[in-house]
Enzyme design. Structure first.
Site, PDB file in Angstrom:
ATOM      1  CE  LYS A   1      21.557 -19.028  22.739  1.00  0.00           C
ATOM      2  NZ  LYS A   1      21.445 -19.603  21.387  1.00  0.00           N
TER       3      LYS A   1
ATOM      4  CB  SER B   1      21.809 -21.940  19.119  1.00  0.00           C
ATOM      5  OG  SER B   1      21.275 -22.371  20.358  1.00  0.00           O
TER       6      SER B   1
END
Length: 248
Positions: free
Chosen positions: A132, A59
């Site tokens: 993230k 990701s």
């Protein structure tokens, strides 16, 4: 050779052997003390300063590759505040990660991994955390996407060089959104935007995609392994220039 001479020689031999045994025992004692001090220092560093995590997914590519190891500064956010663009490690806010059954491991492997985790050299709980990039801080108005496919924060369009998009795609998010970040929360997104289960993806979870600041373990500062991927992790302050001023 007289009896006295033999006696003196035997006494010297006995004394020498005893001295060597004492020296060996002192050496082993010093090794144990050094080892215990090293373990204690490593534990304190891992608990309060830095620790290691590995990247379990794609990701954050191309910034972080799957199976990379990163060093995380745990002084963020308790001592150093979180900033726009920071790459942070955080605990699942609820509903982001699928339930995962514990894997059965040989007892010796479990013991060794437990010890390495204790001193911060292993990260068996990496699969229970997410990594993230912070896009929105408390109070920010985050919108996607404008006519150019950009995300805006407090009305300021972001030109994000770290974002990986599919070939021919110019829109930095597959889905549009318009959110205002609540107090003590963050809006986070993966750099591999079309392959990241980030805040945008998790708007249907109980916290509607927002991450509580208290869930943040720390800020990722460097890729430590493999050596070929070694790099400092930038938070790109130029990308977010003017965002704080526009919030007022």
């Amino acid at each position: 050779m007289t009896e006295d001479t033999r006696t003196q020689r035997d006494e010297r031999a006995t004394s020498g052997a005893s001295s060597r045994r004492r020296s060996t025992l002192l050496f082993l004692r010093d090794l144990v003390v050094i080892f215990l001090v090293a373990v204690l220092v490593s534990f304190l560093i891992k608990t309060f300063l830095i620790r290691s995590f590995f990247i379990p997914s794609q990701s954050m590519e191309e910034t972080l590759m799957q199976d990379d190891r990163i060093i995380v500064n745990q002084l963020v956010p308790e001592v150093t505040p979180i900033e726009h663009g920071d790459v942070v490690v955080f605990k699942d806010p609820g509903g982001w990660l699928p339930a995962r059954a514990d894997e059965a491991r040989p007892p010796l492997v479990a013991v060794v991994d437990g010890f390495l985790a204790f001193v911060g050299l292993s990260a068996p709980d990496s699969n229970d955390h997410l990594v993230k990039r912070v896009v929105g801080l408390p109070g920010d108005h985050v919108v996607c996407c404008n006519a150019l496919g950009q995300m805006t924060v407090n009305g300021v369009p972001l030109d994000e060089p770290y974002v990986a998009l599919p070939p021919g795609e110019t829109k930095v998010s597959r889905d549009d959104f318009d959110v205002t970040v609540p107090d003590d929360s963050l809006w986070v997104m993966g750099d591999n935007r079309y392959n990241s289960k980030d805040s945008r993806y998790n708007t249907g979870t109980p916290l509607e995609g927002f991450v509580p600041v208290e869930n943040v373990v720390g800020r990722a500062v460097v890729v430590s392994w493999p050596i070929s991927n070694w790099a400092w992790l930038d938070n790109y302050p130029e990308v977010f220039a003017g965002v704080d001023e526009a919030a007022g």
